[in-house]
Design an enzyme around this catalytic site. Structure first.
Site, mmCIF file in Angstrom:
data_model
loop_
_atom_site.group_PDB
_atom_site.id
_atom_site.type_symbol
_atom_site.label_atom_id
_atom_site.label_comp_id
_atom_site.label_asym_id
_atom_site.label_seq_id
_atom_site.Cartn_x
_atom_site.Cartn_y
_atom_site.Cartn_z
ATOM 1 N N GLY A 199 0.829 -1.200 0.000
ATOM 2 C CA GLY A 199 0.000 0.000 0.000
ATOM 3 C C GLY A 199 0.861 1.246 0.000
ATOM 4 N N ASN A 200 0.250 2.380 0.227
ATOM 5 C CA ASN A 200 1.027 3.616 0.332
ATOM 6 C C ASN A 200 0.337 4.549 1.321
ATOM 7 O OD1 ASN A 200 -0.761 5.580 -1.156
ATOM 8 N ND2 ASN A 200 -0.490 4.031 -2.744
ATOM 9 N N ARG A 201 0.921 5.698 1.559
ATOM 10 C CA ARG A 201 0.508 6.548 2.672
ATOM 11 C C ARG A 201 -0.605 7.537 2.328
ATOM 12 N NH1 ARG A 201 5.819 9.176 4.639
ATOM 13 N NH2 ARG A 201 4.322 10.341 5.893
ATOM 14 N N ALA A 249 -3.635 7.780 -5.253
ATOM 15 C CA ALA A 249 -2.234 7.350 -5.309
ATOM 16 C C ALA A 249 -2.245 5.876 -5.710
ATOM 17 C CB ALA A 249 -1.569 7.547 -3.958
#
Ligand code: CTP
Length: 222
Positions: free
Chosen positions: A30-32, A96
């Site tokens: 995943g990402n932030r 994102a």
């Protein structure tokens, strides 16, 4: 243009949040991204009178008033949901989206084995949703806008993204600027347009930036 509802009769599709790319039933890449910027844009467009479809990755945010929300998890699901929500007058790609995904999610939890110190994951490229929408033969919205998270050479990288993905606007934020970015309520953006113009917005709360961005888009659609 109706001053109270400058986007009355317009359809917007907005993507927001991260995507999660499953490795196995309990792990993912995943990402932030918090989704706050995309949700603020969807809310601002709805307040301006647009019919808004919000395609959201996994986030903990309430659905803005008057917005139709479709929840997705992976990049492929996000692409499918965005294309299903078209046609529209504008697509704003604030998600994102992961650039890479495991070739195949393991059906069972990956177990550690004695003597094996490393794990190699094979990752494949995800669809570039923004570029796919902007290059679509029949469903390209009149205005396509993307975001760019850059850590260096903001101008050159954002302009290159504008050209490469054939979009009309790129809103670039310099990752690492104190008090702005992913989890923050504030952000600072430089908006690059295809005609060569630039507009600096903020630092300001994401709600105010979203309103300015939506106003800019409304002017371009008018
Ligand atoms: N994006 C997308 N689909 C992807 C990757 C990105 O739609 N698979 C969109 C994002 O929603 C955002 C824009 O592309 O609007 C910028 O993405 P970014 O990851 O910053 O740019 P890249 O083109 O992936 O370039 P780089 O990773 O080299 O910065």
């Amino acid at each position: 243009m109706n001053a109270a509802a400058p986007l009355a009769g317009r359809r917007f599709v907005v993507s927001a949040g991260p995507t999660f790319e499953d490795i196995d039933p309990v792990r993912y890449i995943g990402n932030r991204s918090s989704g706050k910027m995309g949700f603020a844009i969807a809310a601002a467009a709805a307040r301006a009178g647009a019919d808004v479809a919000l395609v959201a990755g996994p986030v903990h945010l309430a659905t803005p008033e008057g917005v139709r929300r479709v929840d997705v998890r992976s990049a492929v699901q996000l692409r499918d949901a965005v294309l299903a929500a078209l046609p529209a007058d504008a697509y704003i790609g604030a998600a994102a989206v992961a650039d890479w995904t495991p070739r195949a999610a393991a059906p069972h939890k990956l177990k550690k084995r004695d003597g094996e110190d490393t794990l190699t994951l094979e990752l494949v490229r995800t669809p570039d949703v923004l570029a796919d929408v902007a290059s679509h033969a029949t469903l390209r919205p009149r205005l396509v806008a993307g975001f760019a998270a850059e850590t260096e050479q903001l101008d050159a990288n954002a302009r290159a993204k504008l050209e490469r993905k054939r979009v009309d606007l790129v809103a670039a934020n310099l990752v690492g600027t104190p008090g702005t970015g992913f989890e923050s309520d504030d952000n600072a953006l430089v908006v690059f347009a295809r005609d060569g113009s630039t507009l600096t917005l903020g630092p300001a709360p994401k709600r105010a930036l979203a309103e300015a961005l939506v106003q800019l888009i409304a002017e371009r659609l008018a």
